[in-house]
Scaffold this motif. Structure first.
Motif, short mmCIF file in Angstrom:
data_model
loop_
_atom_site.label_atom_id
_atom_site.label_comp_id
_atom_site.label_asym_id
_atom_site.label_seq_id
_atom_site.Cartn_x
_atom_site.Cartn_y
_atom_site.Cartn_z
N TRP A 74 0.85 -1.17 0.00
CA TRP A 74 0.00 0.00 0.00
C TRP A 74 0.90 1.24 0.00
O TRP A 74 2.11 1.11 0.21
CB TRP A 74 -0.88 0.04 1.26
CG TRP A 74 -1.94 -1.01 1.31
CD1 TRP A 74 -3.22 -0.91 0.84
CD2 TRP A 74 -1.85 -2.32 1.88
NE1 TRP A 74 -3.90 -2.07 1.07
CE2 TRP A 74 -3.08 -2.96 1.70
CE3 TRP A 74 -0.82 -3.03 2.51
CZ2 TRP A 74 -3.34 -4.24 2.14
CZ3 TRP A 74 -1.06 -4.32 2.94
CH2 TRP A 74 -2.31 -4.91 2.75
N ASN A 75 0.33 2.40 -0.18
CA ASN A 75 1.12 3.65 -0.10
C ASN A 75 1.81 3.77 1.24
O ASN A 75 2.90 4.32 1.34
CB ASN A 75 0.23 4.88 -0.34
CG ASN A 75 -0.21 5.01 -1.78
OD1 ASN A 75 0.50 4.58 -2.68
ND2 ASN A 75 -1.37 5.57 -1.98
N GLU A 76 1.17 3.26 2.28
CA GLU A 76 1.69 3.38 3.64
C GLU A 76 2.80 2.38 3.94
O GLU A 76 3.47 2.49 4.96
CB GLU A 76 0.56 3.20 4.66
CG GLU A 76 -0.54 4.24 4.55
CD GLU A 76 -1.59 3.93 3.48
OE1 GLU A 76 -1.52 2.87 2.81
OE2 GLU A 76 -2.48 4.77 3.29
N GLY A 77 2.98 1.35 3.10
CA GLY A 77 4.02 0.35 3.35
C GLY A 77 3.62 -1.03 2.87
O GLY A 77 2.65 -1.20 2.14
N ARG A 78 4.38 -2.02 3.31
CA ARG A 78 4.16 -3.41 2.91
C ARG A 78 3.84 -4.27 4.13
O ARG A 78 4.35 -4.02 5.22
CB ARG A 78 5.41 -3.98 2.25
CG ARG A 78 5.82 -3.23 1.02
CD ARG A 78 7.12 -3.77 0.49
NE ARG A 78 6.78 -4.68 -0.61
CZ ARG A 78 7.66 -5.41 -1.24
NH1 ARG A 78 8.91 -5.41 -0.89
NH2 ARG A 78 7.29 -6.18 -2.23
N VAL A 79 3.02 -5.28 3.89
CA VAL A 79 2.66 -6.22 4.95
C VAL A 79 2.81 -7.63 4.40
O VAL A 79 2.47 -7.91 3.26
CB VAL A 79 1.20 -6.00 5.43
CG1 VAL A 79 0.80 -7.04 6.46
CG2 VAL A 79 1.04 -4.60 6.01
N SER A 80 3.29 -8.53 5.24
CA SER A 80 3.45 -9.92 4.87
C SER A 80 2.46 -10.77 5.65
O SER A 80 2.40 -10.70 6.87
CB SER A 80 4.89 -10.36 5.20
OG SER A 80 5.06 -11.72 4.95
N TYR A 81 1.66 -11.56 4.92
CA TYR A 81 0.74 -12.51 5.52
C TYR A 81 1.25 -13.91 5.19
O TYR A 81 1.69 -14.15 4.08
CB TYR A 81 -0.68 -12.35 4.93
CG TYR A 81 -1.28 -10.98 5.10
CD1 TYR A 81 -1.99 -10.66 6.25
CD2 TYR A 81 -1.15 -10.01 4.11
CE1 TYR A 81 -2.55 -9.40 6.41
CE2 TYR A 81 -1.71 -8.74 4.26
CZ TYR A 81 -2.40 -8.45 5.41
OH TYR A 81 -2.95 -7.22 5.56
N VAL A 82 1.18 -14.83 6.13
CA VAL A 82 1.69 -16.18 5.91
C VAL A 82 0.60 -17.19 6.22
O VAL A 82 -0.10 -17.09 7.23
CB VAL A 82 2.92 -16.43 6.81
CG1 VAL A 82 3.47 -17.82 6.58
CG2 VAL A 82 3.99 -15.39 6.57
N VAL A 83 0.47 -18.20 5.33
CA VAL A 83 -0.52 -19.24 5.52
C VAL A 83 0.03 -20.55 4.96
O VAL A 83 0.77 -20.55 3.97
CB VAL A 83 -1.87 -18.87 4.84
CG1 VAL A 83 -1.72 -18.71 3.34
CG2 VAL A 83 -2.95 -19.85 5.17
N ALA A 84 -0.29 -21.66 5.61
CA ALA A 84 0.09 -22.99 5.11
C ALA A 84 -1.12 -23.56 4.38
O ALA A 84 -2.22 -23.64 4.94
CB ALA A 84 0.51 -23.89 6.26
N LEU A 85 -0.93 -23.94 3.11
CA LEU A 85 -2.02 -24.47 2.31
C LEU A 85 -1.63 -25.83 1.74
O LEU A 85 -0.47 -26.09 1.43
CB LEU A 85 -2.33 -23.53 1.13
CG LEU A 85 -2.79 -22.12 1.48
CD1 LEU A 85 -2.98 -21.31 0.20
CD2 LEU A 85 -4.06 -22.14 2.30
#
Length: 88
Positions: A74-85
């Motif tokens: 996003w303009n405000e920064g980056r985010v990392s989401y993690v999931v096991a599939l």
């Protein structure tokens, strides 16, 4: 002002044996409260290596239990989401 945060590699955050079953023959949508400018999907192995990077879940080719990191920007920064599939 900025904020920086560090984290463990995805394979040390989640246990791939607890992966959620997913059928790629059915539509999958990532829901964000605010849609990111862009995101990428990284496929990790158990040795902390990125095996592949995709721009869309429809492009994922790996089957079986894997760890997926969704890196959203996003303009405000980056985010990392993690999931096991467990991709079928």
């Amino acid at each position: 002002m900025g904020i920086e945060v560090d984290s463990l590699p995805p394979s040390e955050i989640l246990n791939v044996e607890n992966a959620i079953g997913v059928d790629l023959n059915k539509p999958i949508k990532l829901n964000f409260e605010k849609e990111p400018i862009e995101y990428e999907i990284r496929v990790w192995d158990n040795e902390n290596n990125v095996n592949a990077t995709y721009k869309n879940l429809d492009d994922v080719k790996e089957k079986g239990k894997m760890i997926y990191e969704i890196l959203a920007t996003w303009n405000e920064g980056r985010v990392s989401y993690v999931v096991a599939l467990d991709i079928q």
